[in-house]
Scaffold this motif. Structure first.
Motif, PDB file in Angstrom:
ATOM      1  N   THR A  72      46.839  42.141  -4.176  1.00  0.00           N
ATOM      2  CA  THR A  72      47.007  40.835  -3.517  1.00  0.00           C
ATOM      3  C   THR A  72      48.228  40.106  -4.052  1.00  0.00           C
ATOM      4  OG1 THR A  72      44.608  40.700  -3.243  1.00  0.00           O
ATOM      5  CG2 THR A  72      45.846  38.668  -2.989  1.00  0.00           C
ATOM      6  N   TYR A  87      43.093  42.555  -7.017  1.00  0.00           N
ATOM      7  CA  TYR A  87      43.874  41.390  -7.421  1.00  0.00           C
ATOM      8  C   TYR A  87      45.353  41.747  -7.570  1.00  0.00           C
ATOM      9  CZ  TYR A  87      45.688  37.658 -10.380  1.00  0.00           C
ATOM     10  OH  TYR A  87      46.459  36.648 -10.890  1.00  0.00           O
ATOM     11  N   VAL A 134      37.933  45.036  -8.885  1.00  0.00           N
ATOM     12  CA  VAL A 134      38.361  43.634  -8.817  1.00  0.00           C
ATOM     13  C   VAL A 134      39.797  43.507  -9.298  1.00  0.00           C
ATOM     14  CG1 VAL A 134      37.880  41.295  -9.603  1.00  0.00           C
ATOM     15  CG2 VAL A 134      35.983  42.865  -9.145  1.00  0.00           C
ATOM     16  N   TRP A 163      36.458  39.969  -0.806  1.00  0.00           N
ATOM     17  CA  TRP A 163      35.315  40.377  -1.622  1.00  0.00           C
ATOM     18  C   TRP A 163      34.466  41.434  -0.928  1.00  0.00           C
ATOM     19  CZ3 TRP A 163      34.205  39.717  -6.577  1.00  0.00           C
ATOM     20  CH2 TRP A 163      34.860  38.703  -7.271  1.00  0.00           C
ATOM     21  N   PHE A 180      42.537  38.265  -0.744  1.00  0.00           N
ATOM     22  CA  PHE A 180      41.525  38.821  -1.664  1.00  0.00           C
ATOM     23  C   PHE A 180      40.194  38.890  -0.926  1.00  0.00           C
ATOM     24  CE2 PHE A 180      38.558  38.927  -5.157  1.00  0.00           C
ATOM     25  CZ  PHE A 180      39.217  39.710  -6.107  1.00  0.00           C
TER      26      PHE A 180
END
Length: 379
Positions: free
Chosen positions: A33, A30, A26, A43, A41
């Motif tokens: 991004t 991030y 994660v 998932w 982003f």
């Protein structure tokens, strides 16, 4: 440390490590991004990574709760290594049987442009595209290529699995060793307390027997002195009763007890016996084990004093550099049997060993004309 507390700390370490592991993708996505404004982003990419991590987590739970205890707590080495080896082999077969497309490996995305092919994904075993006429033959003239069993990705994943199992085993062994050491220290402390109680039980009757013999002798010599000796004995017994069972007592209480005993013994002997006691006028506020010096002084009066000839007893107590130095010198009576190594002195040596270990010195000099004991203990 109790077993439940030990277990909670171990579980907390696992939760922190796995939490950091699942948060890593994660955080990585991030950062990418933020650095690349054109990338969103996604998932789905994180869920694909978590799916692979989930398999590791399942294997870890099985190993932590079922397999590792076989080795750490039950010492079943053959069963443990057999099952773990089978588990690693099964995982390796599964890892190699899934193709690169089945793993959904996350990676950089490339735009398709005319005349270009995207670079092959990591672990793709297909040969790269080459222009017409430049295709590389599938086989060398020397013979066919053996099939590739492990890709670099497969090997990396298998090594990570083995390292995870060994890390889990190492943490369990650490906490088990820590708990065993604390348990051993607790047992040694209990054993020490029992031995000290046993030695005190032997020491007190020995002291009382000698003191009562002295009072019995005073009754025949001087009844008035025997009354005074009974008063001194009552003070000594009060100390033995209320202070003798404690692990430590204030230094000045111990020295007061010694003064009462010496006062009692002075009443018995004439001026031919020289008794000197040297101690500091001001004593530090510290504690020592009770009834530590009385055995040395008892032996000095019992084996170093004579009614027929001059004799002496010199007792010295010095305090310096957080150490107490006790010295007891006494004359030796001719034809007196050697009794200085009796049960009382043996008990004192055992107490010193149990209490101070190697942090004390006891020097005994048995010379022809005198007997000298020097004891040094930390304060």
């Amino acid at each position: 440390m109790s077993f439940s507390k030990n277990k909670k700390q171990e579980t907390l370490i696992y939760l922190v490590l796995w939490g950091l592991l699942f948060m890593a993708p994660v955080l990585s996505l991030y950062i990418r991004t933020v650095n690349d404004g054109t990338q969103n982003f996604d998932w789905s990419e994180i869920f694909m990574v978590w799916r692979e991590f989930a398999l590791f987590l399942v294997i870890f739970i099985i190993h932590n709760h079922l397999l590792a205890p076989l080795l750490v707590y039950k010492q079943k080495k053959v069963i443990y290594f057999s099952i773990v080896t089978t588990l690693v082999v099964a995982f390796s077969i599964y890892q190699c049987s899934t193709g690169p497309g089945d793993r959904h490996e996350p990676g950089p995305r490339f735009e398709m442009r005319e005349g270009h092919r995207p670079p092959p994904e990591f672990g793709d075993r297909r040969p790269p595209h080459r222009p017409n006429g430049m295709e590389k033959p599938d086989r060398k003239p020397g013979g066919p290529h053996p099939p590739q069993m492990f890709s670099l990705h497969d090997l990396t994943v298998i090594v990570m699995l083995v390292l995870m199992l060994f890390a889990n085993l190492g943490i369990k062994l650490y906490f088990k060793q820590r708990r065993d050491q604390l348990q051993l220290a607790k047992l040694e402390k209990q054993n020490l307390e029992q031995q000290l109680e046993y030695l005190k039980y032997q020491l007190n009757p020995h002291f009382l027997m000698n003191t009562l013999n002295n009072i019995h002798a005073l009754v025949d010599i001087d009844p008035e002195l025997s009354k005074e000796s009974i008063v001194e004995l009552s003070k000594m017994l009060r100390f033995v009763l209320y202070e003798g069972n404690k692990p430590t007592v204030p230094l000045y209480h111990e020295l007061d007890f010694l003064d009462h005993y010496i006062t009692l013994m002075r009443l018995r002997y004439t001026d031919k016996v020289s008794i000197t006691v040297n101690k500091p006028d001001e004593l530090p506020n510290c504690e020592i084990p009770p009834l530590l010096f009385i055995t040395f002084v008892e032996n000095a009066f019992k084996h170093g004093v004579s009614y027929q000839q001059p004799s002496f007893i010199d007792i010295s107590i010095q305090i310096s550099d957080s150490q107490l130095k006790f010295s007891c010198r006494n004359s030796k009576i001719p034809n007196e049997e050697e009794h200085h190594g009796g049960i009382g002195l043996q008990n004192v040596k055992q107490r010193l060993d149990l209490i101070y270990g190697k942090n004390f010195t006891l020097d005994i000099n048995n010379e022809p004309q005198e007997y000298n004991i020097q004891l040094t203990i930390p304060l």
